[in-house]
Design a protein around this motif. Structure first.
Motif, PDB file in Angstrom:
ATOM      1  N   VAL A  96       0.833  -1.209   0.000  1.00  0.00           N
ATOM      2  CA  VAL A  96       0.000   0.000   0.000  1.00  0.00           C
ATOM      3  C   VAL A  96       0.864   1.254   0.000  1.00  0.00           C
ATOM      4  N   TRP A  97       1.813   1.324   0.919  1.00  0.00           N
ATOM      5  CA  TRP A  97       2.565   2.571   1.084  1.00  0.00           C
ATOM      6  C   TRP A  97       3.685   2.721   0.061  1.00  0.00           C
ATOM      7  N   THR A  98       4.100   1.606  -0.539  1.00  0.00           N
ATOM      8  CA  THR A  98       5.032   1.704  -1.666  1.00  0.00           C
ATOM      9  C   THR A  98       4.333   2.332  -2.863  1.00  0.00           C
ATOM     10  N   LEU A  99       3.071   1.947  -3.089  1.00  0.00           N
ATOM     11  CA  LEU A  99       2.313   2.553  -4.185  1.00  0.00           C
ATOM     12  C   LEU A  99       2.129   4.049  -3.947  1.00  0.00           C
ATOM     13  N   VAL A 100       1.785   4.427  -2.717  1.00  0.00           N
ATOM     14  CA  VAL A 100       1.603   5.843  -2.402  1.00  0.00           C
ATOM     15  C   VAL A 100       2.898   6.620  -2.676  1.00  0.00           C
ATOM     16  N   ALA A 101       4.021   6.086  -2.180  1.00  0.00           N
ATOM     17  CA  ALA A 101       5.306   6.768  -2.370  1.00  0.00           C
ATOM     18  C   ALA A 101       5.677   6.844  -3.850  1.00  0.00           C
ATOM     19  N   ALA A 102       5.465   5.754  -4.584  1.00  0.00           N
ATOM     20  CA  ALA A 102       5.835   5.727  -6.006  1.00  0.00           C
ATOM     21  C   ALA A 102       4.996   6.711  -6.813  1.00  0.00           C
ATOM     22  N   VAL A 103       3.686   6.778  -6.534  1.00  0.00           N
ATOM     23  CA  VAL A 103       2.813   7.704  -7.261  1.00  0.00           C
ATOM     24  C   VAL A 103       3.208   9.151  -6.968  1.00  0.00           C
ATOM     25  N   LEU A 104       3.497   9.455  -5.707  1.00  0.00           N
ATOM     26  CA  LEU A 104       3.920  10.817  -5.356  1.00  0.00           C
ATOM     27  C   LEU A 104       5.228  11.178  -6.055  1.00  0.00           C
ATOM     28  N   MET A 105       6.161  10.224  -6.138  1.00  0.00           N
ATOM     29  CA  MET A 105       7.433  10.489  -6.812  1.00  0.00           C
ATOM     30  C   MET A 105       7.236  10.657  -8.312  1.00  0.00           C
ATOM     31  N   LEU A 106       6.339   9.875  -8.898  1.00  0.00           N
ATOM     32  CA  LEU A 106       6.036  10.026 -10.323  1.00  0.00           C
ATOM     33  C   LEU A 106       5.411  11.393 -10.589  1.00  0.00           C
ATOM     34  N   LEU A 107       4.530  11.820  -9.689  1.00  0.00           N
ATOM     35  CA  LEU A 107       3.915  13.135  -9.824  1.00  0.00           C
ATOM     36  C   LEU A 107       4.970  14.230  -9.748  1.00  0.00           C
ATOM     37  N   TRP A 108       5.912  14.077  -8.821  1.00  0.00           N
ATOM     38  CA  TRP A 108       6.984  15.065  -8.649  1.00  0.00           C
ATOM     39  C   TRP A 108       7.901  15.105  -9.877  1.00  0.00           C
ATOM     40  N   GLN A 109       8.152  13.928 -10.479  1.00  0.00           N
ATOM     41  CA  GLN A 109       9.030  13.849 -11.641  1.00  0.00           C
ATOM     42  C   GLN A 109       8.319  14.187 -12.949  1.00  0.00           C
ATOM     43  N   GLY A 110       7.001  14.311 -12.889  1.00  0.00           N
ATOM     44  CA  GLY A 110       6.246  14.590 -14.104  1.00  0.00           C
ATOM     45  C   GLY A 110       5.976  13.364 -14.951  1.00  0.00           C
ATOM     46  N   GLY A 111       6.090  12.179 -14.340  1.00  0.00           N
ATOM     47  CA  GLY A 111       5.896  10.948 -15.101  1.00  0.00           C
ATOM     48  C   GLY A 111       4.592  10.237 -14.827  1.00  0.00           C
ATOM     49  N   LEU A 112       3.689  10.875 -14.073  1.00  0.00           N
ATOM     50  CA  LEU A 112       2.446  10.200 -13.681  1.00  0.00           C
ATOM     51  C   LEU A 112       1.550   9.920 -14.887  1.00  0.00           C
ATOM     52  N   LYS A 113       1.414  10.891 -15.784  1.00  0.00           N
ATOM     53  CA  LYS A 113       0.528  10.705 -16.939  1.00  0.00           C
ATOM     54  C   LYS A 113       1.012   9.570 -17.825  1.00  0.00           C
ATOM     55  N   ALA A 114       2.321   9.523 -18.090  1.00  0.00           N
ATOM     56  CA  ALA A 114       2.869   8.447 -18.926  1.00  0.00           C
ATOM     57  C   ALA A 114       2.660   7.093 -18.267  1.00  0.00           C
ATOM     58  N   TRP A 115       2.794   7.045 -16.948  1.00  0.00           N
ATOM     59  CA  TRP A 115       2.575   5.780 -16.224  1.00  0.00           C
ATOM     60  C   TRP A 115       1.128   5.329 -16.356  1.00  0.00           C
ATOM     61  N   LEU A 116       0.173   6.265 -16.220  1.00  0.00           N
ATOM     62  CA  LEU A 116      -1.238   5.908 -16.331  1.00  0.00           C
ATOM     63  C   LEU A 116      -1.567   5.401 -17.733  1.00  0.00           C
ATOM     64  N   VAL A 117      -0.935   6.006 -18.750  1.00  0.00           N
ATOM     65  CA  VAL A 117      -1.148   5.549 -20.128  1.00  0.00           C
ATOM     66  C   VAL A 117      -0.613   4.131 -20.301  1.00  0.00           C
ATOM     67  N   ALA A 118       0.559   3.860 -19.709  1.00  0.00           N
ATOM     68  CA  ALA A 118       1.167   2.523 -19.836  1.00  0.00           C
ATOM     69  C   ALA A 118       0.310   1.449 -19.186  1.00  0.00           C
ATOM     70  N   LEU A 119      -0.454   1.818 -18.161  1.00  0.00           N
ATOM     71  CA  LEU A 119      -1.309   0.835 -17.482  1.00  0.00           C
ATOM     72  C   LEU A 119      -2.413   0.294 -18.393  1.00  0.00           C
ATOM     73  N   LYS A 120      -2.688   0.979 -19.491  1.00  0.00           N
ATOM     74  CA  LYS A 120      -3.733   0.526 -20.419  1.00  0.00           C
ATOM     75  C   LYS A 120      -3.220  -0.531 -21.393  1.00  0.00           C
ATOM     76  N   GLN A 121      -1.916  -0.808 -21.352  1.00  0.00           N
ATOM     77  CA  GLN A 121      -1.325  -1.765 -22.287  1.00  0.00           C
ATOM     78  C   GLN A 121      -1.322  -3.170 -21.668  1.00  0.00           C
ATOM     79  N   PRO A 122      -2.028  -4.118 -22.267  1.00  0.00           N
ATOM     80  CA  PRO A 122      -2.093  -5.474 -21.705  1.00  0.00           C
ATOM     81  C   PRO A 122      -0.721  -6.123 -21.527  1.00  0.00           C
ATOM     82  N   ALA A 123       0.215  -5.854 -22.448  1.00  0.00           N
ATOM     83  CA  ALA A 123       1.543  -6.466 -22.351  1.00  0.00           C
ATOM     84  C   ALA A 123       2.269  -5.997 -21.094  1.00  0.00           C
ATOM     85  N   VAL A 124       2.104  -4.703 -20.770  1.00  0.00           N
ATOM     86  CA  VAL A 124       2.727  -4.167 -19.554  1.00  0.00           C
ATOM     87  C   VAL A 124       2.148  -4.841 -18.331  1.00  0.00           C
TER      88      VAL A 124
END
Length: 296
Positions: free
Chosen positions: A43-71
């Motif tokens: 749970v808290w690893t996900l929270v930390a990772a999402v916050l870090m992605l938001l800080w790095q500006g990579g959250l949107k790209a990560w959300l897009v990648a989640l739509k790919q079945p291969a990923v």
């Protein structure tokens, strides 16, 4: 050979040192039990990772990648392997097997070389063959010492080795990949936490400042060393990174033997001697390869 960047060396030392003393962290919340500790970590690893992605500006790209079945398929497998690794390590740390956990991480780099040979068609050098043989002898002696296969060490080495193999197939970097693995495991973690809470288990321990702080910190102690390692892996020669990575099991060995006074029989010490000789041979081979001039 160019002098490696100081920031990369310090990042590697930080990452491997944190992994080396991680058993001390788990001991602080040992009263929760391994199961609750693992679920809270997800749970808290996900929270930390999402916050870090938001800080790095990579959250949107990560959300897009989640739509790919291969990923999702790739990271479902890597999440399962990582879950096994976390579970075995935490259980071992909480039940007096820190020394055997350290044995697993001493073996892991040697196992990675063997996996590369058997599954990826990579060639073993003569020194690598000697290292693997010595490590095998060490495992055999440890079996004699404890009267059983060192299953904790072997599970840690194999789960992390095959985790690395699966992650090679992913296009996601360390942080997005960790976030993907965490979100895949999140429903299972939340279901277990809900079940244990319904059974009267205290999923936040005593709810004291100590317990809550350590539980909330699980995300940081997972993500920070991973990011340090990722930075070092991009900047450092493989030979130097290979040498530094043994700081982690060395730290775990010191913690188990000298902080928590886990028993170390003469036969077990002999087994570690073979493992350390294998590691030394492996490191010297890495060092010599790193000093060879690059080809044209």
């Amino acid at each position: 050979m160019q002098r490696p960047p100081t920031s990369a060396v310090l990042s590697a030392i930080l990452a491997f040192s944190m992994w080396g003393v991680l058993p001390v962290y788990w001991k602080q919340i040992g009263h929760l039990g391994a199961g609750i500790s693992i679920a809270q970590r997800v749970v808290w690893t996900l929270v930390a990772a999402v916050l870090m992605l938001l800080w790095q500006g990579g959250l949107k790209a990560w959300l897009v990648a989640l739509k790919q079945p291969a990923v999702l398929r790739t990271h479902a497998l890597s999440a399962a392997l990582l879950g096994i690794n976390w579970g075995v390590f935490i259980w071992g740390a909480l039940n007096g097997h820190i020394l055997e956990c350290s044995l697993g991480y001493f073996l892991n780099p040697l196992l990675n070389v063997l996996i590369g040979c058997l599954l990826l068609g990579e060639k073993l050098t003569s020194w690598q063959k000697i290292s693997i043989t010595l490590a095998g002898l060490g495992v055999g002696i440890q079996m004699i010492a404890v009267g059983r296969p060192p299953w904790i060490a072997l599970l840690l080495a194999f789960s992390f080795g095959f985790y690395a193999l699966v992650r090679r197939r992913s296009m996601q970097g360390p942080l997005p990949g960790l976030a993907t693995e965490s979100i895949i495991a999140l429903p299972i973690a939340l279901a277990f936490l809900a079940y244990w809470s319904g059974q009267g288990r205290h999923i936040f321990g005593t709810a004291s400042l100590h317990d809550v702080a350590y539980i909330l910190g699980l995300g940081l102690i997972t993500a920070v060393p991973l990011l340090g390692f990722a930075h070092a892996a991009r900047k450092l020669p493989f030979s130097l990174l290979g040498l530094l990575q043994f700081l982690a099991p060395t730290g775990q060995f010191i913690v188990g033997a000298f902080v928590y006074d886990e028993p170390l029989s003469p036969v077990s010490l002999m087994a570690f001697g073979f493992i350390w000789t294998a590691v030394l041979t492996f490191c010297l081979n890495l060092f010599w390869q790193g000093r060879k001039p690059a080809g044209p």
